[in-house]
Design a protein around this motif. Structure first.
Motif, PDB file in Angstrom:
ATOM      1  N   LEU A 134     -12.206   7.786  15.248  1.00 14.95           N
ATOM      2  CA  LEU A 134     -11.972   6.894  14.635  1.00 14.95           C
ATOM      3  C   LEU A 134     -10.966   7.464  14.556  1.00 14.95           C
ATOM      4  N   ILE A 147      -8.620   3.350   4.621  1.00 16.57           N
ATOM      5  CA  ILE A 147      -9.398   4.058   4.369  1.00 16.57           C
ATOM      6  C   ILE A 147     -10.122   5.717   5.185  1.00 16.57           C
ATOM      7  N   ASP A 148     -10.419   6.819   4.389  1.00 15.47           N
ATOM      8  CA  ASP A 148     -10.742   7.625   5.777  1.00 15.47           C
ATOM      9  C   ASP A 148     -11.772   7.732   6.795  1.00 15.47           C
ATOM     10  N   ASP A 150     -13.901   9.186   7.370  1.00 15.35           N
ATOM     11  CA  ASP A 150     -15.130   9.949   7.680  1.00 15.35           C
ATOM     12  C   ASP A 150     -16.403   8.729   7.174  1.00 15.35           C
ATOM     13  N   HIS A 151     -16.204   7.896   5.917  1.00 14.34           N
ATOM     14  CA  HIS A 151     -16.510   7.073   5.257  1.00 14.34           C
ATOM     15  C   HIS A 151     -16.286   5.303   6.603  1.00 14.34           C
ATOM     16  N   MET A 152     -15.495   5.626   7.223  1.00  6.86           N
ATOM     17  CA  MET A 152     -16.052   4.740   8.724  1.00  6.86           C
ATOM     18  C   MET A 152     -17.143   5.091   9.495  1.00  6.86           C
ATOM     19  N   ALA A 154     -19.829   6.812   8.572  1.00 11.17           N
ATOM     20  CA  ALA A 154     -21.034   6.751   7.582  1.00 11.17           C
ATOM     21  C   ALA A 154     -21.164   5.218   8.217  1.00 11.17           C
ATOM     22  N   ALA A 155     -20.238   4.469   7.471  1.00 15.01           N
ATOM     23  CA  ALA A 155     -20.819   2.568   7.673  1.00 15.01           C
ATOM     24  C   ALA A 155     -21.437   2.339   9.575  1.00 15.01           C
ATOM     25  N   LEU A 156     -20.420   3.348   9.780  1.00 18.28           N
ATOM     26  CA  LEU A 156     -21.201   3.073  11.366  1.00 18.28           C
ATOM     27  C   LEU A 156     -22.793   3.655  11.769  1.00 18.28           C
TER      28      LEU A 156
END
Lengths: 203, 203
Positions: A134, A147-148, A150-152, A154-156
């Motif tokens: 990412l 958006i960092d 890490d959150h991307m 986590a979402a995926l």
DNA sequence: GTCTATAATGAGATAGAC
DNA sequence: GTCTATCTCATTATAGAC
């Protein structure tokens, strides 16, 4: 890894049982029966149930590392790699459903500390790999960078994991939207990529 | 529901233990100790461990129904309702972490058929509520309508569930991106709403 | 290495006094 | 309703023959 053939026979049977019913839900007798040997024979190879369980985790995690290497060798643009990663990730979770279940179980246990560290370690490797991918997409401007990663990640990852562990429950729903898990995974990836908003609408 | 005060005392202790260690990981003696009574006393209120477990599930699910009613009474536009739902859903999962864990455990068990039906039922209620909300958003043209609401619901729910069950593992990661679970939930909701692509970029 | 037999412990569940 | 004491059985683990 220096394991005798008799030992792997036990590990294979134990892995399936532990994944299905959890550590406490499986007896050494059941494992012995499924492996086609006597109970005492298990204790010749592993000195306790705890040791066997940890051996199962480590054994199952070997395949995991093979896949991680594969995932890193994906070709194409960063975004294509991302889509590919998502599909392969999900395929792998299902192909190795036993170890996937074991890891999810460990995460649900509150400070059991049996294989929790081991499970979280694998989890972290997966995660950092996805995160790196990412980051590359962000650097190339292929995805938003406000958006960092890490959150991307986590979402995926969350979507794929959820699909795996809820699949049987989703099957019982009316409407039959969830027919093929891989297809559902692709739909949800596209959804996450383009978003809920109408600018992603094809009509 | 016609339960004596002594019974609820047991249920509360049992719920916590079952959530932490699973059905087979908890003994009646442990439950009795935590509840501050004798083991035999449990059998005065529940005729078996299985019955106690099912009672725990049903007891914990009562609160769940209260919340479902609350979630249906959310004000604002459909999209605002959706964002609100996501936040409240996550808050509720955490506030009732024991029952959440129990449900996730049941989904991991392969045909244990103890409380699986019960767990999937609650799961389905949550899901259909979220689905209905998404349908309304689609009808009003607030979100895209080229993807079925089932997959949208799965994506949203999956992110929240994943955040809940992986939270402790995520804490051990470097970078400290996951500091506040509710905040992370909001970020990921915004991410799903606007998508990975750069048109969602604020810069 | 693999087995049968058996120890030692802990589990779920019951009996019966108070 | 709550307890102590006990039953019965399954479990982990070991001993020792082959």
């Amino acid at each position: 890894m220096g394991l005798s053939s008799g030992a792997t026979q036990i590990l294979i049977a134990a892995e399936k049982l532990f994944a299905k019913r959890g550590y406490d839900g499986v007896s050494m007798q059941q494992i012995a029966s499924d492996a086609g040997i006597s109970k005492a024979n298990i204790y010749h190879h592993f000195k306790s149930k705890d040791e066997l369980y940890l051996a199962v985790l480590k054994y199952a995690l070997q395949d995991m590392n093979v896949l991680l290497a594969e995932l890193q060798g994906i070709d194409g643009t960063s975004t294509e790699q991302l889509a590919h990663f998502s599909v392969e990730h999900q395929k792998h979770i299902n192909a190795n459903s036993s170890i996937s279940r074991l890891i999810l179980r460990e995460m649900l246990d509150g400070s059991s500390s049996r294989g929790q560290d081991l499970a979280e370690q694998v989890f972290a490797e997966y995660f950092s790999l996805l995160r790196a991918l990412l980051c590359k997409c962000q650097e190339r401007g292929e995805i938003r960078h406000d958006i960092d990663p890490d959150h991307m990640a986590a979402a995926l990852a969350g979507m794929n994991v959820f699909l795996f562990q809820s699949w049987s429950a989703l099957q019982h729903f009316p409407g039959h939207a969830f027919k093929n898990q891989q297809e559902s995974g692709k739909i949800m990836f596209e959804l996450l990529f383009n978003g809920f908003t109408t600018h992603g609408d094809k009509k």
